[in-house]
Motif scaffolding. Structure first.
Motif, PDB file in Angstrom:
ATOM      1  N   GLU A 283       0.832  -1.213   0.000  1.00  0.00           N
ATOM      2  CA  GLU A 283       0.000   0.000   0.000  1.00  0.00           C
ATOM      3  C   GLU A 283       0.862   1.257   0.000  1.00  0.00           C
ATOM      4  OE1 GLU A 283      -3.327   0.010  -0.271  1.00  0.00           O
ATOM      5  OE2 GLU A 283      -3.168  -2.164  -0.475  1.00  0.00           O
ATOM      6  N   PHE A 284       2.004   1.171   0.647  1.00  0.00           N
ATOM      7  CA  PHE A 284       2.930   2.301   0.734  1.00  0.00           C
ATOM      8  C   PHE A 284       3.369   2.769  -0.653  1.00  0.00           C
ATOM      9  CE2 PHE A 284       7.571   3.218   0.713  1.00  0.00           C
ATOM     10  CZ  PHE A 284       7.574   4.432   1.387  1.00  0.00           C
ATOM     11  N   LYS A 286       1.766   2.743  -3.377  1.00  0.00           N
ATOM     12  CA  LYS A 286       0.699   3.398  -4.140  1.00  0.00           C
ATOM     13  C   LYS A 286       0.572   4.883  -3.813  1.00  0.00           C
ATOM     14  CE  LYS A 286      -2.062  -0.859  -4.121  1.00  0.00           C
ATOM     15  NZ  LYS A 286      -3.340  -1.479  -3.701  1.00  0.00           N
ATOM     16  N   ILE A 287       1.060   5.283  -2.634  1.00  0.00           N
ATOM     17  CA  ILE A 287       0.900   6.678  -2.203  1.00  0.00           C
ATOM     18  C   ILE A 287       2.225   7.425  -2.124  1.00  0.00           C
ATOM     19  CG2 ILE A 287      -1.206   6.138  -0.929  1.00  0.00           C
ATOM     20  CD1 ILE A 287       0.434   6.140   1.648  1.00  0.00           C
ATOM     21  N   TYR A 288       3.339   6.732  -2.368  1.00  0.00           N
ATOM     22  CA  TYR A 288       4.650   7.370  -2.338  1.00  0.00           C
ATOM     23  C   TYR A 288       4.731   8.395  -3.460  1.00  0.00           C
ATOM     24  CZ  TYR A 288       9.631   7.644  -1.214  1.00  0.00           C
ATOM     25  OH  TYR A 288      10.870   8.070  -0.810  1.00  0.00           O
ATOM     26  N   ASN A 289       5.616   9.356  -3.343  1.00  0.00           N
ATOM     27  CA  ASN A 289       5.819  10.363  -4.385  1.00  0.00           C
ATOM     28  C   ASN A 289       7.250  10.292  -4.929  1.00  0.00           C
ATOM     29  OD1 ASN A 289       5.566  12.560  -6.090  1.00  0.00           O
ATOM     30  ND2 ASN A 289       5.946  14.072  -4.475  1.00  0.00           N
ATOM     31  N   THR A 291       4.662   7.542  -7.152  1.00  0.00           N
ATOM     32  CA  THR A 291       4.142   6.206  -6.893  1.00  0.00           C
ATOM     33  C   THR A 291       5.079   5.185  -7.539  1.00  0.00           C
ATOM     34  OG1 THR A 291       2.720   6.426  -8.845  1.00  0.00           O
ATOM     35  CG2 THR A 291       1.751   6.935  -6.699  1.00  0.00           C
ATOM     36  N   ARG A 336       3.306   2.437 -12.514  1.00  0.00           N
ATOM     37  CA  ARG A 336       3.021   3.722 -11.867  1.00  0.00           C
ATOM     38  C   ARG A 336       4.078   4.750 -12.297  1.00  0.00           C
ATOM     39  NH1 ARG A 336       2.274   0.110  -6.971  1.00  0.00           N
ATOM     40  NH2 ARG A 336       0.075  -0.516  -7.059  1.00  0.00           N
TER      41      ARG A 336
END
Length: 349
Positions: A283-284, A286-289, A291, A336
């Protein structure tokens, strides 16, 4: 004062019927033993009324079944294994089994200790992510007629049921994706392991690189160094040594997390400058910058196949005579921001 548990004998006495009849009803054998529906319902209603709970130990001794399964993995806190555990627990519960979860830390001594303990406790079956040196222990389980299914990795030459993914193809596709997006100097960061899943991921990377006549950049980190400062320092030294790297493919999700920490602490621009792919989603990511692109294993399909194999083995009296099935599933590349062409990325973002 502790209330005395209600026994089958108590139910039989109060209903004025035989203990054998009560036992057949409570063990789901009423139809088989031609017990009337009226009497069956009477026993079930009374058992519910008095809150009857079966004696699991006595039941285990009588049937030879503990209704317990073991799910032994490398590290149950790893998101990949914990998600599998949750799905497997639900499937097992629906079939009347409870699951014991444990971690072997990829350590042979701990693996063997746990196997010995659970054999002594007479669990009904095992799902095991095996550490490198327990091939003989798995063979002993099979020889002792104990159902066992291997997960994630297997032993060459061992006739044992297993469920894995096609790690070679998954790594090949991920590396090819980076190449197609213009990355030419791709590093591969993995563990120094002879285990099948890690070897296959390395082979997939190497095949994609060789097919395009590119240079290989490989870092192998000792497994016992992946959870401490050795891992991060190794990644830092690798990145410093090969400054021309334009992309990195991490062979596990925990290596990816260490790598991202290294980038952030030492050269934060690399997070955006390098192409990045991780093996195993989280899940981490998917929200990292940005992604993070991930090789995603089919958790539900893996769990279903594992339990299908194990439940089939549990039905049979002779595990050794059952035809061995080795199931290989396909992973999905979740594309991503981190793996797109950096020129396109700059335009879009």
């Amino acid at each position: 004062m502790k209330k005395k548990a209600v026994s089958i004998k108590t139910i039989a006495t109060n209903l004025n019927i035989s203990v054998t009849t009560v036992s057949f009803v409570l063990n789901g054998k009423a139809n088989e033993k031609h017990i009337s529906k009226l009497l069956t319902q009477k026993v079930l209603d009374y058992a519910k009324e008095v809150n009857y709970k079966p004696n699991q130990i006595a039941q285990s001794l009588r049937t030879g079944k503990s209704k317990l399964l073991v799910f032994m993995v490398e590290d149950i806190s790893n998101s990949f294994f914990s998600k599998l555990a949750r799905i497997i627990e639900d499937i097992a519960y629906e079939k009347g089994y409870k699951v014991i979860f444990c971690s072997n830390e990829n350590d042979d001594e701990k693996s063997n200790d746990l196997i010995t303990l659970f054999k002594f406790r007479q669990v009904d079956g095992f799902i095991i992510v095996p550490s490198p040196g327990i091939k003989s222990s798995i063979q002993e389980l099979i020889d002792d007629n104990i159902p066992v299914v291997l997960l994630d990795r297997y032993f060459t030459g061992l006739e044992c049921n297993s469920v894995v993914i096609d790690n070679n193809e998954a790594a090949f596709n991920a590396t090819s994706h980076l190449i197609q997006n213009g990355f030419k100097n791709i590093g591969f960061i993995t563990t120094d392991s002879d285990q099948t899943q890690m070897q296959d991921r390395l082979l997939g990377y190497e095949k994609a690189i060789n097919d395009c006549n590119l240079n290989k950049f490989i870092l192998k980190i000792p497994y016992n160094g992946t959870g401490n400062g050795i891992c991060k320092s190794s990644i830092k030294n690798f990145i410093d040594k090969y400054k021309k790297l334009d992309a990195v493919f991490f062979a596990t999700n925990y290596l990816t997390q260490s790598g991202l920490e290294v980038f952030k602490e030492n050269a934060s621009h690399l997070i955006h400058d390098l192409g990045i792919i991780t093996f195993d989603d989280n899940e981490f990511f998917k929200i990292y910058n940005p992604t993070i692109t991930a090789v995603s294993q089919p958790l539900t399909e893996i769990s279903n196949e594992l339990m299908k194999l194990l439940l089939q083995l549990l039905k049979n009296k002779e595990v050794k005579n059952e035809k061995v099935k080795n199931i290989s599933l396909q992973a999905e590349l979740k594309i991503r921001e981190s793996s797109v062409s950096k020129e396109i990325f700059k335009v879009q973002f």
